[in-house]
Design an enzyme around this catalytic site. Structure first.
Site, PDB file in Angstrom:
ATOM      1  N   SER A 130       0.873  -1.173   0.000  1.00 26.78           N
ATOM      2  CA  SER A 130       0.000   0.000   0.000  1.00 26.78           C
ATOM      3  C   SER A 130       0.907   1.218   0.000  1.00 26.78           C
ATOM      4  CB  SER A 130      -0.917  -0.068   1.234  1.00 26.78           C
ATOM      5  OG  SER A 130      -1.624   1.114   1.414  1.00 26.78           O
ATOM      6  N   TYR A 144      -4.884   8.286  -6.793  1.00 25.50           N
ATOM      7  CA  TYR A 144      -3.874   7.405  -6.189  1.00 25.50           C
ATOM      8  C   TYR A 144      -4.312   7.014  -4.780  1.00 25.50           C
ATOM      9  CZ  TYR A 144       0.568   5.590  -4.445  1.00 25.50           C
ATOM     10  OH  TYR A 144       1.546   4.779  -3.894  1.00 25.50           O
ATOM     11  N   LYS A 148      -5.154   3.318  -3.107  1.00 25.84           N
ATOM     12  CA  LYS A 148      -4.426   2.739  -1.967  1.00 25.84           C
ATOM     13  C   LYS A 148      -5.327   2.592  -0.735  1.00 25.84           C
ATOM     14  CE  LYS A 148      -0.356   2.042  -3.869  1.00 25.84           C
ATOM     15  NZ  LYS A 148       0.145   0.686  -4.124  1.00 25.84           N
TER      16      LYS A 148
HETATM   17  N1  LIG Z   1       8.258   5.170  -4.377  1.00 28.84           N
HETATM   18  C1  LIG Z   1       7.478   5.578  -3.408  1.00 28.84           C
HETATM   19  O1  LIG Z   1       7.692   6.665  -2.842  1.00 28.84           O
HETATM   20  C2  LIG Z   1       6.333   4.713  -2.934  1.00 28.84           C
HETATM   21  C3  LIG Z   1       5.728   5.030  -1.715  1.00 28.84           C
HETATM   22  C4  LIG Z   1       4.679   4.260  -1.250  1.00 28.84           C
HETATM   23  C5  LIG Z   1       4.227   3.185  -1.978  1.00 28.84           C
HETATM   24  N2  LIG Z   1       4.815   2.885  -3.171  1.00 28.84           N
HETATM   25  C6  LIG Z   1       4.270   1.751  -3.918  1.00 28.84           C
HETATM   26  O2  LIG Z   1       5.307   0.831  -4.186  1.00 28.84           O
HETATM   27  C7  LIG Z   1       4.998   0.080  -5.348  1.00 28.84           C
HETATM   28  C8  LIG Z   1       6.220   0.022  -6.252  1.00 28.84           C
HETATM   29  O3  LIG Z   1       6.560   1.329  -6.648  1.00 28.84           O
HETATM   30  P1  LIG Z   1       8.078   1.804  -6.824  1.00 28.84           P
HETATM   31  O4  LIG Z   1       8.263   2.986  -5.965  1.00 28.84           O
HETATM   32  O5  LIG Z   1       9.004   0.674  -6.700  1.00 28.84           O
HETATM   33  O6  LIG Z   1       8.036   2.380  -8.318  1.00 28.84           O
HETATM   34  P2  LIG Z   1       8.724   1.839  -9.663  1.00 28.84           P
HETATM   35  O7  LIG Z   1      10.185   1.662  -9.469  1.00 28.84           O
HETATM   36  O8  LIG Z   1       8.285   2.777 -10.719  1.00 28.84           O
HETATM   37  O9  LIG Z   1       8.065   0.405  -9.861  1.00 28.84           O
HETATM   38  C9  LIG Z   1       6.739   0.228 -10.246  1.00 28.84           C
HETATM   39  C10 LIG Z   1       6.644  -1.186 -10.773  1.00 28.84           C
HETATM   40  O10 LIG Z   1       5.265  -1.477 -11.077  1.00 28.84           O
HETATM   41  C11 LIG Z   1       5.270  -2.093 -12.355  1.00 28.84           C
HETATM   42  N3  LIG Z   1       4.011  -1.996 -13.059  1.00 28.84           N
HETATM   43  C12 LIG Z   1       3.311  -0.883 -13.404  1.00 28.84           C
HETATM   44  N4  LIG Z   1       2.207  -1.234 -14.099  1.00 28.84           N
HETATM   45  C13 LIG Z   1       2.218  -2.590 -14.185  1.00 28.84           C
HETATM   46  C14 LIG Z   1       1.376  -3.551 -14.771  1.00 28.84           C
HETATM   47  N5  LIG Z   1       0.281  -3.197 -15.449  1.00 28.84           N
HETATM   48  N6  LIG Z   1       1.699  -4.868 -14.658  1.00 28.84           N
HETATM   49  C15 LIG Z   1       2.812  -5.261 -14.001  1.00 28.84           C
HETATM   50  N7  LIG Z   1       3.664  -4.389 -13.429  1.00 28.84           N
HETATM   51  C16 LIG Z   1       3.367  -3.084 -13.543  1.00 28.84           C
HETATM   52  C17 LIG Z   1       6.380  -1.388 -13.117  1.00 28.84           C
HETATM   53  O11 LIG Z   1       6.708  -2.158 -14.244  1.00 28.84           O
HETATM   54  P3  LIG Z   1       7.306  -1.551 -15.602  1.00 28.84           P
HETATM   55  O12 LIG Z   1       8.787  -1.570 -15.426  1.00 28.84           O
HETATM   56  O13 LIG Z   1       6.834  -2.471 -16.664  1.00 28.84           O
HETATM   57  O14 LIG Z   1       6.751  -0.161 -15.753  1.00 28.84           O
HETATM   58  C18 LIG Z   1       7.452  -1.376 -12.048  1.00 28.84           C
HETATM   59  O15 LIG Z   1       8.106  -2.615 -11.958  1.00 28.84           O
HETATM   60  C19 LIG Z   1       3.766   0.731  -5.965  1.00 28.84           C
HETATM   61  O16 LIG Z   1       2.609  -0.024  -5.639  1.00 28.84           O
HETATM   62  C20 LIG Z   1       3.718   2.092  -5.289  1.00 28.84           C
HETATM   63  O17 LIG Z   1       2.407   2.615  -5.197  1.00 28.84           O
HETATM   64  C21 LIG Z   1       5.848   3.610  -3.675  1.00 28.84           C
END
Ligand SMILES: NC(=O)c1ccc[n+]([C@@H]2O[C@H](COP(=O)([O-])OP(=O)(O)OC[C@H]3O[C@@H](n4cnc5c(N)ncnc54)[C@H](OP(=O)(O)O)[C@@H]3O)[C@@H](O)[C@H]2O)c1
Length: 269
Positions: A130, A144, A148
């Site tokens: 989340s 968003y 979540k």
């Molecule tokens: N970064 C933050 O500050 C933060 C904070 C809180 C929560 N989160 C959560 O953490 C999770 C991962 O985010 P991240 O920060 O690691 O960002 P990220 O590096 O941009 O990674 C996002 C991942 O989701 C994949 N994705 C997107 N659409 C998809 C789909 N249709 N099918 C399969 N995979 C898909 C992307 O794949 P592709 O390479 O193919 O695009 C990528 O591997 C998310 O759920 C996000 O909401 C992030």
């Protein structure tokens, strides 16, 4: 050997999580939309890179059955997701559908695909990534946060539904993490002609600066690993000092005071 199935393993938190579980001796199903993005994961022992687009139900069932042909799935990490920001009236219907297809329906489809085998075996853990934004909402993040908050509600109800079957469900709430999330994983919809929104858009841009995203993805990866292995029935895990502090303050602050703080932060007071 235990096995973990992770969505969105091509980058950020998903990739760091795949590497950590592999380093701890797990079989890892590192799923991603494009297996060409696997990088180093492709060369690691016991890592199976599988194609999976969570918005495509056929791709979901194929990836899960490919994994089950190799090993039972002990832990599912629903990590794939992205952000959408901007005034609600500026976001096209397609963008709204796409966000919910990924962050919510995709997570639901993958979860539904793994439950039957976990139910038959009477064990398994499902970890939903989340966000601190699953409990706190900021301006221009309506979609968003809706996705979540929905993941939180879904998970909480599933906790009761699945525990009698021996399946645990857990939620990890990261704070701001230094990934590509604010680069390629964000869909920003604004209309410069709607000048009424410009001050809050500027405030959002300033708060989204890279300087505010310093936590390494290994930090939430470690929290996910703890959630998978601590042997407790704990439901919620918070990752990162900003999330620990922010969520504690939110819990202790009445709505009116909390909203005033957010308004002040975004120049809306
Ligand atoms: N970064 C933050 O500050 C933060 C904070 C809180 C929560 N989160 C959560 O953490 C999770 C991962 O985010 P991240 O920060 O690691 O960002 P990220 O590096 O941009 O990674 C996002 C991942 O989701 C994949 N994705 C997107 N659409 C998809 C789909 N249709 N099918 C399969 N995979 C898909 C992307 O794949 P592709 O390479 O193919 O695009 C990528 O591997 C998310 O759920 C996000 O909401 C992030």
């Amino acid at each position: 050997m235990s096995a973990v199935f992770i969505t969105g393993s091509s980058s950020g938190i998903g990739r760091a999580t795949a590497q950590l579980f592999q380093a701890r001796g797990w079989t890892v199903f590192a799923t991603m939309r494009n297996p060409d993005d696997a990088g180093l994961l492709a060369d690691l022992d016991q890592v199976h890179v599988l194609p999976l687009d969570v918005t495509n139900p056929a791709s979901v069932s194929q990836a899960v059955s490919n994994a089950l042909a190799i090993s039972a799935i002990d832990v599912l990490v629903n990590n794939a997701g992205y952000g959408a920001y901007g005034p609600l009236e500026c976001t096209p219907r397609k963008g709204i559908e796409s966000l919910f297809q990924t962050n919510l329906l995709g997570l639901i489809d993958v979860t539904r695909a793994v439950i039957p085998d976990m139910r038959t075996r009477g064990s398994g853990t499902i970890i939903n990534v989340s966000s601190m934004g699953g409990h706190i909402a900021w301006p221009l993040g309506s979609l968003y946060h809706a996705s979540k908050f929905a993941v939180e509600g879904l998970s909480e109800a599933l906790l009761f539904e699945l525990e009698a079957l021996g399946i645990a469900i857990k939620v990890v709430q990261p704070g701001r993490v230094a990934t590509d999330f604010n680069g390629r994983s964000v869909d920003i919809n604004v209309d410069p002609s709607l000048t009424e929104y410009q001050p809050v858009i500027q405030a959002l841009m300033a708060s989204s600066s890279k300087d505010n995203y310093r936590t390494d993805p290994e930090v939430p990866a470690q929290v996910i690993y703890t959630a998978a292995t601590d042997g407790t029935t704990r439901f919620r895990y918070v990752s990162g000092d900003d999330a620990i502090e922010g969520l504690k303050r939110r819990r202790e602050t009445p709505d009116a005071e909390h909203f005033s703080r957010i308004r002040a932060e975004f120049g809306l007071a």
